[in-house]
Design a protein around this motif. Structure first.
Motif, PDB file in Angstrom:
ATOM      1  N   VAL A   1       0.852  -1.193   0.000  1.00  0.00           N
ATOM      2  CA  VAL A   1       0.000   0.000   0.000  1.00  0.00           C
ATOM      3  C   VAL A   1       0.884   1.238   0.000  1.00  0.00           C
ATOM      4  CG1 VAL A   1      -1.858   1.221   1.190  1.00  0.00           C
ATOM      5  CG2 VAL A   1      -1.688  -1.281   1.375  1.00  0.00           C
ATOM      6  N   SER A   2       0.781   2.023  -1.052  1.00  0.00           N
ATOM      7  CA  SER A   2       1.632   3.225  -1.114  1.00  0.00           C
ATOM      8  C   SER A   2       0.985   4.372  -0.358  1.00  0.00           C
ATOM      9  CB  SER A   2       1.866   3.651  -2.569  1.00  0.00           C
ATOM     10  OG  SER A   2       0.805   4.482  -3.023  1.00  0.00           O
ATOM     11  N   GLU A   3       1.786   5.359  -0.006  1.00  0.00           N
ATOM     12  CA  GLU A   3       1.246   6.637   0.450  1.00  0.00           C
ATOM     13  C   GLU A   3       0.673   7.354  -0.771  1.00  0.00           C
ATOM     14  OE1 GLU A   3       0.896   7.567   3.408  1.00  0.00           O
ATOM     15  OE2 GLU A   3       2.292   6.320   4.555  1.00  0.00           O
TER      16      GLU A   3
ATOM     17  N   ILE B   1      -7.559   7.313  -6.808  1.00  0.00           N
ATOM     18  CA  ILE B   1      -7.301   8.584  -7.486  1.00  0.00           C
ATOM     19  C   ILE B   1      -8.264   9.653  -6.989  1.00  0.00           C
ATOM     20  CG2 ILE B   1      -7.185   9.733  -9.748  1.00  0.00           C
ATOM     21  CD1 ILE B   1      -7.134   6.706 -10.847  1.00  0.00           C
ATOM     22  N   SER B   2      -7.722  10.813  -6.628  1.00  0.00           N
ATOM     23  CA  SER B   2      -8.565  11.977  -6.363  1.00  0.00           C
ATOM     24  C   SER B   2      -7.884  13.177  -7.004  1.00  0.00           C
ATOM     25  CB  SER B   2      -8.736  12.197  -4.851  1.00  0.00           C
ATOM     26  OG  SER B   2      -7.492  12.520  -4.273  1.00  0.00           O
ATOM     27  N   ILE B   3      -8.601  14.272  -7.125  1.00  0.00           N
ATOM     28  CA  ILE B   3      -7.962  15.494  -7.620  1.00  0.00           C
ATOM     29  C   ILE B   3      -8.274  16.652  -6.685  1.00  0.00           C
ATOM     30  CG2 ILE B   3      -7.962  14.767 -10.035  1.00  0.00           C
ATOM     31  CD1 ILE B   3     -10.309  16.635 -10.534  1.00  0.00           C
TER      32      ILE B   3
ATOM     33  N   PHE C   1      -6.920  16.401   1.107  1.00  0.00           N
ATOM     34  CA  PHE C   1      -7.193  15.145   0.415  1.00  0.00           C
ATOM     35  C   PHE C   1      -8.682  15.046   0.113  1.00  0.00           C
ATOM     36  CE2 PHE C   1      -3.189  13.623   2.515  1.00  0.00           C
ATOM     37  CZ  PHE C   1      -2.495  13.439   1.340  1.00  0.00           C
ATOM     38  N   ASN C   2      -9.028  15.015  -1.138  1.00  0.00           N
ATOM     39  CA  ASN C   2     -10.437  14.896  -1.511  1.00  0.00           C
ATOM     40  C   ASN C   2     -10.873  13.445  -1.607  1.00  0.00           C
ATOM     41  OD1 ASN C   2     -11.221  17.606  -1.641  1.00  0.00           O
ATOM     42  ND2 ASN C   2     -10.149  17.841  -3.607  1.00  0.00           N
ATOM     43  N   THR C   3     -12.183  13.272  -1.798  1.00  0.00           N
ATOM     44  CA  THR C   3     -12.717  11.917  -1.931  1.00  0.00           C
ATOM     45  C   THR C   3     -12.094  11.234  -3.142  1.00  0.00           C
ATOM     46  OG1 THR C   3     -14.793  12.669  -1.005  1.00  0.00           O
ATOM     47  CG2 THR C   3     -14.825  10.580  -2.213  1.00  0.00           C
ATOM     48  N   LYS C   4     -11.701   9.978  -2.947  1.00  0.00           N
ATOM     49  CA  LYS C   4     -11.021   9.255  -4.030  1.00  0.00           C
ATOM     50  C   LYS C   4     -11.957   8.249  -4.675  1.00  0.00           C
ATOM     51  CE  LYS C   4      -9.078   6.106  -0.559  1.00  0.00           C
ATOM     52  NZ  LYS C   4      -9.635   4.767  -0.674  1.00  0.00           N
ATOM     53  N   VAL C   5     -11.526   7.806  -5.833  1.00  0.00           N
ATOM     54  CA  VAL C   5     -12.216   6.736  -6.545  1.00  0.00           C
ATOM     55  C   VAL C   5     -11.191   5.621  -6.718  1.00  0.00           C
ATOM     56  CG1 VAL C   5     -13.130   6.124  -8.822  1.00  0.00           C
ATOM     57  CG2 VAL C   5     -13.858   8.237  -7.702  1.00  0.00           C
TER      58      VAL C   5
HETATM   59  P1  ADP Z   1      -9.197   2.613   2.203  1.00  0.00           P
HETATM   60  O1  ADP Z   1      -9.438   2.458   3.639  1.00  0.00           O
HETATM   61  O2  ADP Z   1     -10.308   3.207   1.437  1.00  0.00           O
HETATM   62  O3  ADP Z   1      -8.613   1.402   1.545  1.00  0.00           O
HETATM   63  P2  ADP Z   1      -6.669   3.745   2.707  1.00  0.00           P
HETATM   64  O4  ADP Z   1      -6.504   4.932   3.561  1.00  0.00           O
HETATM   65  O5  ADP Z   1      -6.366   2.397   3.246  1.00  0.00           O
HETATM   66  O6  ADP Z   1      -8.117   3.762   2.080  1.00  0.00           O
HETATM   67  O7  ADP Z   1      -5.778   3.973   1.449  1.00  0.00           O
HETATM   68  C1  ADP Z   1      -5.806   3.120   0.386  1.00  0.00           C
HETATM   69  C2  ADP Z   1      -4.934   3.694  -0.719  1.00  0.00           C
HETATM   70  O8  ADP Z   1      -5.517   4.901  -1.180  1.00  0.00           O
HETATM   71  C3  ADP Z   1      -3.546   4.042  -0.275  1.00  0.00           C
HETATM   72  O9  ADP Z   1      -2.653   3.658  -1.293  1.00  0.00           O
HETATM   73  C4  ADP Z   1      -3.572   5.551  -0.132  1.00  0.00           C
HETATM   74  O10 ADP Z   1      -2.321   6.112  -0.451  1.00  0.00           O
HETATM   75  C5  ADP Z   1      -4.596   5.974  -1.133  1.00  0.00           C
HETATM   76  N1  ADP Z   1      -5.315   7.189  -0.759  1.00  0.00           N
HETATM   77  C6  ADP Z   1      -5.769   7.536   0.449  1.00  0.00           C
HETATM   78  N2  ADP Z   1      -6.426   8.703   0.403  1.00  0.00           N
HETATM   79  C7  ADP Z   1      -6.378   9.114  -0.889  1.00  0.00           C
HETATM   80  C8  ADP Z   1      -6.882  10.250  -1.599  1.00  0.00           C
HETATM   81  N3  ADP Z   1      -7.585  11.201  -1.011  1.00  0.00           N
HETATM   82  N4  ADP Z   1      -6.657  10.323  -2.920  1.00  0.00           N
HETATM   83  C9  ADP Z   1      -5.971   9.359  -3.547  1.00  0.00           C
HETATM   84  N5  ADP Z   1      -5.477   8.280  -2.953  1.00  0.00           N
HETATM   85  C10 ADP Z   1      -5.682   8.143  -1.628  1.00  0.00           C
END
Ligand code: ADP
Ligand code: MG
Ligand code: ZN
Length: 476
Positions: free
Chosen positions: A157-159, A200-202, A210-214
Motif C-alpha cells: 500500500v503506497s502513500e 485517485i482523487s484530484i 485530500f479529496n474523496t477518491k475513486v
Molecule cells: P481505504 O481504507 O479506502 O482502503 P486507505 O486509507 O487504506 O483507504 O488507502 C488506500 C490507498 O488509497 C492508499 O494507497 C492511499 O495512499 C490511497 N489514498 C488515500 N487517500 C487518498 C486520496 N484522497 N486520494 C488518492 N489516494 C488516496
C-alpha cells in the motif's frame, strides 16, 4: 480550474513460494482445476492452518527490498465477507498488525528528477479461489477452482505521493524490479501475478487537502494503469467543473473502450483478529539473517556499472533492471571482452535471438561463457562482425564451442595480406569501370570495390585490411 491529482496504489503480488500459505499444497494455481487442494485450503470447518516459514521469508525479503521496517510482532486477521470464491466467509489477511511499515522507493518524475514514493505498509494475505463462468450451455453455470485458494499474496500500500500516470507507471516498474531482484515473485501484470488498484482523487493545484477518491481496478498491464489514471483524472475534473461532486466508489477499466466504468459502492467488510494462526514474533537473529540475503539492488548496481564499466546512465539502468540480465552482462564483460562490446552484443544481437528461440537470459543455451569466447574472438580480430553474428546464431543450434564452430565452418577472418593479394587483383581487373569512376573523383566507387572484395572472400576478409589494400592499389 487547474487541478493536481493525488494517487495511491494498492498492489497485490503473488509470491513464488513452493507451497501455499497455510498448507503443503503446491503453489501452482494454473494446474488442472482442484488438483492442489487439501482440507485446509478447501477451508473445511475445523481444519487448522499452519503458517509457512518460506512464505514469511519471501514476504520479508520483498518488504526489505522496498526499504520497509519489518515489525517484530505481526498477526493475521479475518477479513470477513461472503462470496462463492470464499466459501469459508473470511480471508486471512493482516490489518491491525501488518508485516512491515514505513518503506519507500525512488522513481524519476516526468522531468527526470528523483522522487521518493512512500510505502505505508506491506502485509500478507491468502488468495481466494477462482470462479470459472461457463455461459455456453442452456443453463449458465459457475465452477470453483480451489488451486488458487490459500496461495500467498503480499499487498503493498503506497502513500498518496503519486501525482500523475507517469509517476504511477515508474513506481510499478521500480517496485517490480526490486521485488524480482530478491526472487520473491515474478510480478507479471499480464499473467496476473501482480494486480494493481489505483486510488485517485484530484484537488486544486497548491491545495494540501485530500479529496474523496475513486478506486480503479482491472488493469492488466502497466500501460493500462497509466491510461486509466489519465482518463480518470480528466473525468473527475469534468465532474467538478460541472458542479458535481465525487463519491467514493469502485470503477473498472474497460480496455476496449479506454474508459473507466462505475462498478459498485466501495465495500469493506469487518476485520477481526484471527485466533487460529499464532502471532508471528520476529527475532533479531532471524531478521539479520534475512537482511544478509539481500542482493545488491538495481539502483546501487547501476551506479556501479557507470563507474566500473563506463556505461552511460541509460545503459546502466537498463543493464541492471533485471538481476539475471545484470549477472549475465557481468559474466560476459571481462578481460577479453570490453563492457561496451558485451553491452552492444547482448542488446542488439543476443536479445532478438532469445525472442526468436523463446529462451530467457537465465536459461539460454548461449551461456555467458560461450558468448564471451565468441566476443573475445571478435575483439582479437580472429572474426569479423559479420562472421561473429553467424557464429552466434549457430550457437543456438549446436552445443559446440564457438571456437569449434569457427574452425568447422571456416569463419576465421583472413587478416593476412598475402592471402588477400590475389583476390584484390582479381576484383580490380574485373571492375575497370569502378576504377575509372574512382579516378574521376567518385568516392562511392571505393565502397563498391571493397564490397566486391568482401564478397569474393565470402565475408571472411578483415574489412579494414581489405579497405587499406584496395585504397593503396588504387593510389598506385
Ligand atoms: P481505504 O481504507 O479506502 O482502503 P486507505 O486509507 O487504506 O483507504 O488507502 C488506500 C490507498 O488509497 C492508499 O494507497 C492511499 O495512499 C490511497 N489514498 C488515500 N487517500 C487518498 C486520496 N484522497 N486520494 C488518492 N489516494 C488516496
Ligand atoms: Mg485499503
Ligand atoms: Zn492445501
Amino acid at each position: 480550474m487547474d487541478y493536481e491529482a493525488v494517487i495511491g496504489l494498492e498492489i497485490h503480488i503473488q509470491l513464488n513460494s513452493d507451497t501455499k500459505m497455510f498448507c503443503n499444497c503446491p503453489n501452482r494455481p494454473g494446474d488442472e482445476p482442484n488438483k492442489n487442494t487439501c482440507p485446509v485450503c478447501l477451508w473445511f470447518p475445523g481444519a487448522i492452518p499452519q503458517f509457512s516459514g518460506e512464505v514469511l521469508e519471501k514476504a520479508a525479503l520483498a518488504a526489505l527490498a522496498l526499504n520497509c521496517e519489518i515489525q517484530d510482532h505481526t498477526a493475521f486477521d479475518q477479513k470477513v465477507y461472503y462470496y462463492p470464491d470464499l466459501p469459508k466467509g473470511y480471508q486471512l489477511s493482516q490489518f491491525h498488525k501488518p508485516l512491515a511499515k514505513n518503506g519507500w522507493i525512488e522513481i524519476n518524475d516526468d522531468e527526470g528528477r528523483p522522487k521518493r514514493i512512500g510505502i505505508r505498509q506491506v502485509h500478507m494475505e491468502e488468495d481466494v479461489a477462482r470462479l470459472v463462468h461457463e455461459t455456453e450451455g442452456k443453463t449458465p453455470i459457475s465452477l470453483v477452482d480451489f488451486n488458487r485458494a490459500g496461495t500467498p499474496l503480499i499487498e503493498i500500500v503506497s502513500e498518496p505521493d503519486i501525482r500523475n500516470s507517469h509517476e504511477a507507471m515508474e513506481y510499478i516498474k521500480v517496485l517490480r524490479s526490486q521485488i524480482r531482484y530478491v526472487g520473491s515473485a515474478e510480478c507479471s501484470m499480464e499473467q496476473g501475478t501482480m494486480r494493481v488498484d489505483a486510488n485517485i482523487s484530484i484537488r486544486p493545484r497548491g491545495s494540501d487537502h485530500f479529496n474523496t477518491k475513486v478506486e480503479v481496478k482491472n488493469m492488466n498491464s502497466i500501460h493500462n494503469v497509466g491510461a486509466a489514471i489519465t482518463y480518470e483524472i480528466s473525468r473527475q475534473a469534468e465532474r467538478l467543473n460541472a458542479g458535481e461532486s465525487i463519491v467514493l466508489h469502485t470503477r473498472l477499466w474497460d480496455p476496449d473502450r479506454n474508459v473507466t466504468v462505475a462498478m459498485r459502492g466501495k465495500f469493506e467488510g469487518p476485520c477481526v483478529p484471527d485466533p487460529s494462526v499464532p502471532p508471528i514474533i520476529v527475532s533479531h537473529e532471524w531478521l539479520s539473517d534475512i537482511r544478509s540475503r539481500l542482493p545488491e539492488m538495481p539502483s546501487g548496481k547501476s551506479e556501479r556499472f557507470i563507474r566500473q564499466y563506463g556505461l552511460t546512465r541509460d545503459e546502466a539502468v537498463l543493464m541492471s533492471s533485471e538481476r539475471d540480465l545484470s549477472e549475465y552482462f557481468e559474466a560476459v564483460a571481462g578481460d577479453a571482452v570490453t563492457p561496451r562490446t558485451a553491452y552492444q552484443w547482448i542488446m542488439t544481437q543476443l536479445n532478438p535471438l532469445l525472442k526468436d528461440y523463446r529462451q530467457t537470459i537465465s536459461e539460454t543455451v548461449v551461456t555467458p561463457k560461450r558468448l564471451a569466447s565468441l566476443l573475445a574472438m571478435l575483439e582479437s580480430d580472429v572474426l569479423n562482425a559479420k562472421s561473429a553474428r553467424e557464429v552466434l546464431s549457430k550457437l543456438f543450434e549446436s552445443d559446440q564451442t564457438p571456437e569449434a564452430i569457427v574452425e568447422q565452418y571456416g569463419f576465421r577472418q583472413v587478416s593476412d595480406s598475402d592471402e588477400l593479394e590475389g583476390l584484390v587483383e582479381q576484383v580490380l581487373s574485373d571492375n575497370p569501370q569502378a576504377i575509372d569512376d574512382f579516378k574521376a573523383g567518385n568516392e562511392k566507387a571505393l565502397g563498391f570495390l571493397i564490397g566486391q572484395g568482401m564478397r569474393a572472400s565470402q565475408g571472411k576478409a578483415n574489412p579494414k585490411l581489405m579497405k587499406d589494400m584496395i585504397t593503396r592499389k588504387l593510389q598506385e
